[in-house]
Design a protein around this motif. Structure first.
Motif, mmCIF file in Angstrom:
data_model
loop_
_atom_site.group_PDB
_atom_site.id
_atom_site.type_symbol
_atom_site.label_atom_id
_atom_site.label_comp_id
_atom_site.label_asym_id
_atom_site.label_seq_id
_atom_site.Cartn_x
_atom_site.Cartn_y
_atom_site.Cartn_z
ATOM 1 N N TYR A 1 0.849 -1.183 0.000
ATOM 2 C CA TYR A 1 0.000 0.000 0.000
ATOM 3 C C TYR A 1 0.885 1.233 0.000
ATOM 4 O O TYR A 1 2.052 1.196 0.421
ATOM 5 N N THR A 2 0.336 2.322 -0.488
ATOM 6 C CA THR A 2 1.048 3.601 -0.513
ATOM 7 C C THR A 2 0.245 4.625 0.267
ATOM 8 O O THR A 2 -0.994 4.610 0.266
ATOM 9 N N TRP A 3 0.965 5.528 0.940
ATOM 10 C CA TRP A 3 0.330 6.556 1.752
ATOM 11 C C TRP A 3 0.366 7.902 1.041
ATOM 12 O O TRP A 3 1.251 8.168 0.236
ATOM 13 N N THR A 4 -0.588 8.717 1.373
ATOM 14 C CA THR A 4 -0.608 10.091 0.897
ATOM 15 C C THR A 4 -1.117 10.974 2.040
ATOM 16 O O THR A 4 -1.677 10.482 3.017
ATOM 17 N N GLY A 5 -0.921 12.281 1.912
ATOM 18 C CA GLY A 5 -1.342 13.203 2.959
ATOM 19 C C GLY A 5 -0.273 13.346 4.029
ATOM 20 O O GLY A 5 0.859 12.889 3.893
ATOM 21 N N GLY A 6 -0.641 13.979 5.118
ATOM 22 C CA GLY A 6 0.290 14.228 6.202
ATOM 23 C C GLY A 6 0.990 15.575 6.090
ATOM 24 O O GLY A 6 1.594 16.038 7.053
ATOM 25 N N GLY A 7 0.911 16.226 4.904
ATOM 26 C CA GLY A 7 1.533 17.534 4.718
ATOM 27 C C GLY A 7 0.492 18.651 4.759
ATOM 28 O O GLY A 7 -0.670 18.440 5.106
ATOM 29 N N GLU A 8 0.924 19.830 4.399
ATOM 30 C CA GLU A 8 0.032 20.989 4.403
ATOM 31 C C GLU A 8 -0.243 21.441 2.975
ATOM 32 O O GLU A 8 0.644 21.399 2.122
ATOM 33 N N SER A 9 -1.466 21.894 2.743
ATOM 34 C CA SER A 9 -1.861 22.395 1.429
ATOM 35 C C SER A 9 -2.919 23.475 1.622
ATOM 36 O O SER A 9 -3.637 23.484 2.632
ATOM 37 N N PRO A 10 -3.058 24.399 0.669
ATOM 38 C CA PRO A 10 -4.056 25.463 0.809
ATOM 39 C C PRO A 10 -5.475 24.948 0.576
ATOM 40 O O PRO A 10 -5.713 24.116 -0.307
ATOM 41 N N ASP A 11 -6.398 25.424 1.378
ATOM 42 C CA ASP A 11 -7.802 25.072 1.216
ATOM 43 C C ASP A 11 -8.333 25.789 -0.026
ATOM 44 O O ASP A 11 -8.234 27.011 -0.125
ATOM 45 N N PRO A 12 -8.917 25.060 -0.995
ATOM 46 C CA PRO A 12 -9.385 25.722 -2.222
ATOM 47 C C PRO A 12 -10.513 26.717 -1.975
ATOM 48 O O PRO A 12 -10.728 27.632 -2.778
ATOM 49 N N ARG A 13 -11.233 26.583 -0.854
ATOM 50 C CA ARG A 13 -12.352 27.480 -0.590
ATOM 51 C C ARG A 13 -11.929 28.722 0.188
ATOM 52 O O ARG A 13 -12.312 29.838 -0.149
ATOM 53 N N THR A 14 -11.125 28.526 1.231
ATOM 54 C CA THR A 14 -10.740 29.653 2.080
ATOM 55 C C THR A 14 -9.336 30.175 1.785
ATOM 56 O O THR A 14 -8.993 31.297 2.142
ATOM 57 N N GLY A 15 -8.500 29.342 1.142
ATOM 58 C CA GLY A 15 -7.130 29.743 0.867
ATOM 59 C C GLY A 15 -6.190 29.564 2.042
ATOM 60 O O GLY A 15 -4.983 29.790 1.917
ATOM 61 N N GLU A 16 -6.719 29.162 3.212
ATOM 62 C CA GLU A 16 -5.880 28.942 4.386
ATOM 63 C C GLU A 16 -5.170 27.586 4.294
ATOM 64 O O GLU A 16 -5.693 26.640 3.699
#
Length: 325
Positions: A133-148
């Motif tokens: 299995y492979t994992w994804t996530g765990g990092g930070e990314s901008p919210d497409p709705r709020t930009g935060e």
């Protein structure tokens, strides 16, 4: 005549003595410095590490190590003693010489006994229906709705079933799990439910213990067929009201993990001993989320360091939980 000569000799000697005394009096005083590197190192280490360790940790005592009755350094023991090969641990007070330049002093002797058979001393292979299995996530990314910026939850992105892997291996011979031919790797829905020992937990918890105490991992995705859908429904029904479900909704994919019951790390919460169940309950309540009212984080320390800090009960390592400063 003789008295005159004797008087002159005495005067000359007195003059010489006075000159030497005045010259020596004008020289700067000599200061002798003795460098004690052992004391300097002890004070520095204690000052730096004491603030970062739990309150129950013993950082004031000097330590010496033995590995299978052979004297060794702490660094060597730190690398050699693992969660899977450690058998017994003893902590004894001793008076020992730590180096050739120091005398005998009071130390804590850490005695580690590990499995000598390499085949028995390695982490057992993960069992279950998932071959890889492979994992994804765990990092930070901008919210497409709020930009935060927000932290993406850790989740399994793709997986391969052991049945598919075994079938391909019978045809092709040896196949690495990382090889990705068509049909062997499947996508897992983002809303998949993660369970550990029967408790719902975030995917990051399974990812954290993947190389530690995770013994079994099964993935039941209804998209894989009737049998997988039936197993997913059975698991969801066993949880009752712990996981709310909408009436008539299709069953979710379920990732079920199990731990080894005989090699459980010590749990230290805010400098006090706790339990694995309490840690899992905190994970279930999102206590480690960045949006939590009291943000916290957890990390794992290896057995040698855990024994140094907490005694023999840390022989399987320790999960330390601290507040985020």
């Amino acid at each position: 005549m003789q008295n005159s000569t004797s008087n002159r000799i005495v005067v000359v000697l007195v003059a010489l003595v006075m000159g030497v005394w005045q010259a020596s009096a004008q020289e700067p005083e000599r200061l002798e410095a003795v460098l004690r590197f052992d004391r300097a190192q002890r004070d520095t280490v204690a000052e730096v590490t004491a603030a970062a360790l739990p309150a129950v940790a013993d950082t004031s005592s000097r330590v010496a190590c033995k590995l299978n009755r052979r004297r060794t350094s702490f660094v060597e023991a730190y690398d050699a003693v693992t969660l899977w090969n450690v058998r017994r641990v003893k902590v004894k007070p001793r008076r020992m010489r730590l180096s050739d330049t120091t005398g005998r002093e009071q130390v804590r002797l850490l005695k580690f006994f590990t499995e000598r058979n390499r085949r028995k001393g390695v982490r057992p292979h993960l069992v279950g229906n998932a071959a890889g299995y492979t994992w994804t996530g765990g990092g930070e990314s901008p919210d497409p709705r709020t930009g935060e910026w927000r932290t993406e939850p850790s989740r399994i992105n793709t997986y391969s079933l052991r049945a598919d892997y075994d079938s391909l291996r019978r045809v092709e011979g040896y196949v690495q799990v990382s090889w990705k031919p068509e049909g062997i790797w499947r996508g897992l829905p983002e809303d998949a439910l993660y369970l550990l020992d029967g408790r719902p937990v975030p995917g990051s918890v399974l990812r954290f213990i993947e190389g530690l105490t995770l013994r079994r991992l099964d993935i039941w995705n209804p998209a894989d067929g009737a049998e997988a859908a039936e197993r997913a429904v059975s698991v969801l029904d066993s949880l009752g009201d712990a996981v709310p479900r909408a009436a008539g909704a299709a069953p979710r994919a379920v990732v079920v993990g199990e731990t080894y019951p005989d090699r459980v790390p010590l749990v230290v919460l805010g400098g006090r001993f706790s339990t694995i169940d309490a840690w899992l309950a905190m994970c279930q309540s999102n206590a480690f989320s960045t949006n939590a009212s009291v943000p916290m984080h957890y990390y794992y320390i290896l057995p040698a360091e855990a024994v140094q800090l907490f005694g023999p009960q840390g022989r399987y390592g320790a999960v330390c939980i601290d507040l985020v400063e």
